[in-house]
Design an enzyme around this catalytic site. Structure first.
Site, short mmCIF file in Angstrom:
data_model
loop_
_atom_site.label_atom_id
_atom_site.label_comp_id
_atom_site.label_asym_id
_atom_site.label_seq_id
_atom_site.Cartn_x
_atom_site.Cartn_y
_atom_site.Cartn_z
N LYS A 1 81.93 69.32 76.67
CA LYS A 1 81.20 68.88 77.86
C LYS A 1 79.72 68.64 77.56
O LYS A 1 79.10 67.76 78.15
CB LYS A 1 81.34 69.91 78.98
CG LYS A 1 82.73 69.92 79.61
CD LYS A 1 82.79 70.87 80.79
CE LYS A 1 84.18 70.82 81.43
NZ LYS A 1 84.28 71.74 82.60
N ARG A 2 79.17 69.42 76.64
CA ARG A 2 77.74 69.22 76.34
C ARG A 2 77.49 67.90 75.62
O ARG A 2 76.37 67.40 75.59
CB ARG A 2 77.20 70.39 75.52
CG ARG A 2 77.73 70.48 74.11
CD ARG A 2 77.22 71.74 73.41
NE ARG A 2 77.77 71.91 72.08
CZ ARG A 2 77.24 71.39 70.99
NH1 ARG A 2 76.15 70.66 71.09
NH2 ARG A 2 77.80 71.59 69.81
#
Length: 467
Positions: A244-245
């Site tokens: 997700k980052r």
């Protein structure tokens, strides 16, 4: 006819890895005049949700990845899987197994203690069960296991990776049908691909280890194998597994963050696939050019900066009316009322060359639809005693213009500069601050034209007529 498929599990959103797989499968089918099938593999009963199904469909539609058949749902085909499993049992390619979870856990623990790879030992193969004196218990239903060949090897020529081979000794007898009649992944996939006449299976290379098991089932059913192409995994810009980052969020989150679908499609297409030096290309060009021979074997890297650049380019060349419709939604979320300002289409046309996203474009457009509130520091810096006389002169000239258009406004600015002896930045910057509350805008004459005479004069008066 070539037939490809995309078969997501509805246990979450459609992320960019799944979207890239769908795009490649879709483009391959479209290029060859084939069919693209959508199948929802919803046999994970604990995690599959209708919300995830809707998110997947919404994401595909937004990306303009249309399907010719489906969506088909595995949970609506349970009778078919039972039928095929019974056929395999009758042919000696599968058998019932009554091993309990506790027995299997004990088996694996003993294997680990001996330094062996944990695997099912085939104890319920009919010949072994008979030799060991095992009798089917009546207190629990059995699963169905596939009788995996124990000798030799299995392989295929992968359309992306080339020749791949696995020794059969590495494979145990996998469960193909659970006790409740729900198929396991590898079995359901084979039955579905056969029934749907899939000719080319294009999927992520995390499925490479599943392919030998599926090939054995195809062979046991006497069926022709589809061609397999396993596309490389996607890494973040730092070379780490995508998370997700790095931007591994829902496809629809990119929409909500102000990306155009064609920008994301363009970005996805270049993740592991190349065609010359073309950076920007349409869906039609992707279909014309796409071939698995040009898909890399090595992992692809997702670059958010490249996506932002692509989005900027697509926004610059997008239809103004289309952009205006998207910007209007965002303006209302920002508390602005587009009906109480200049027409949105020319506003978008003026601002879009600088915008990196629809959200960025909407924020820039608020200067035309929200009252400006320049910070006190800006007023002190730019509304100087040297600038005040010129600003009053400009205000008077603007009030007297016969026609309110960019050319006339530009002429008024130049005449004021000539009379005051100021340079353009010494006049334009104070005008920007007083009229828009900002120090950065497009050309001042263009901004004033769109704001309209009444608004411009009122905002200048608010600051100039108070002393």
């Amino acid at each position: 006819m070539i037939r490809t498929r995309f078969a997501p599990s509805p246990t979450g959103y459609l992320h960019i890895g799944g979207a890239r797989t769908a795009l490649f499968s879709w483009a391959y089918a479209r290029r060859h005049g084939g069919a693209f099938v959508l199948r929802i593999e919803d046999t994970d009963l604990e995690r599959s949700t209708q919300a995830s199904v809707e998110a997947i469909l919404e994401g595909l539609r937004w990306l303009a990845i249309d399907w010719d058949e489906g969506p088909f749902f595995q949970m609506k085909r349970l009778e078919r899987y039972t039928e095929v499993a019974e056929r395999l049992i009758a042919a000696g390619h599968a058998y019932y197994c009554w091993a309990t979870k506790e027995e299997l856990d004990e088996l694996r623990e003993a294997q680990r203690a001996r330094g062996e790879k944990p695997r099912y030992d085939g104890r319920w193969r009919p010949e072994r069960a008979q030799a060991a004196g095992l009798r089917p218990p009546t207190d629990r239903p059995p699963v169905v296991r596939f009788r995996t060949p124990q000798d030799g090897e299995v392989g295929w020529h992968d359309l992306v990776k080339g020749p791949i081979r696995f020794p059969n000794a590495e494979l145990d007898d996998l469960v193909i049908l659970r006790a409740d009649g729900v198929p396991t992944y590898n079995f359901g996939v084979v039955v579905d691909d056969l029934d749907m006449e899939i000719t080319h299976v294009i999927r992520g290379d995390d499925h490479v280890n599943n392919t030998p098991r599926q090939i054995h089932i195809f062979n046991a059913l006497g069926s022709k194998l589809p061609a397999f192409g396993h596309v490389p995994m996607i890494l973040g810009a730092d070379g780490e597994r995508l998370s997700k980052r790095h931007g591994a969020v829902s496809v629809t989150q990119y929409r909500d963050d102000g990306y155009l679908p064609e920008a994301l499609v363009n970005s996805l297409a270049r993740l592991g696939w190349s065609h010359g030096d073309d950076e920007l290309f349409s869906m039609a060009q992707l279909v014309e050019w796409f071939d698995l021979a040009n898909v890399s074997r090595s992992a692809a890297q997702f670059d958010p900066d490249k996506l932002n650049w692509l989005n900027h380019e697509y926004i610059k060349h997008a239809d103004d009316a289309r952009l205006a419709a998207l910007v209007e939604l965002e303006l209302r979320r920002l508390g602005a009322a587009p009906e109480h300002g200049p027409p949105l289409v020319p506003v978008v046309a003026l601002l879009k060359d600088r915008a990196t996203s629809i959200l960025h474009l909407a924020e820039a457009a608020t200067l035309f639809y929200l009252e400006p509130h320049p910070a006190p520091g800006l007023l002190e810096e730019h509304l100087t005693e040297a600038a005040r006389p010129a600003l009053r002169t400009l205000k008077a000239r603007l009030a007297d213009l016969a026609h309110w258009d960019r050319a006339a406004i530009g002429a008024a600015l130049k005449a004021t500069l000539a009379a005051s002896g100021l340079k353009m930045p010494q006049l334009a910057m104070p005008v920007r601050v007083l009229v828009t509350g900002r120090t950065q805008t497009p050309s001042v004459d263009a901004v004033l034209e769109l704001l309209g005479r009444e608004t411009v004069l009122a905002r200048l008066s608010h600051h100039l007529d108070t002393d």
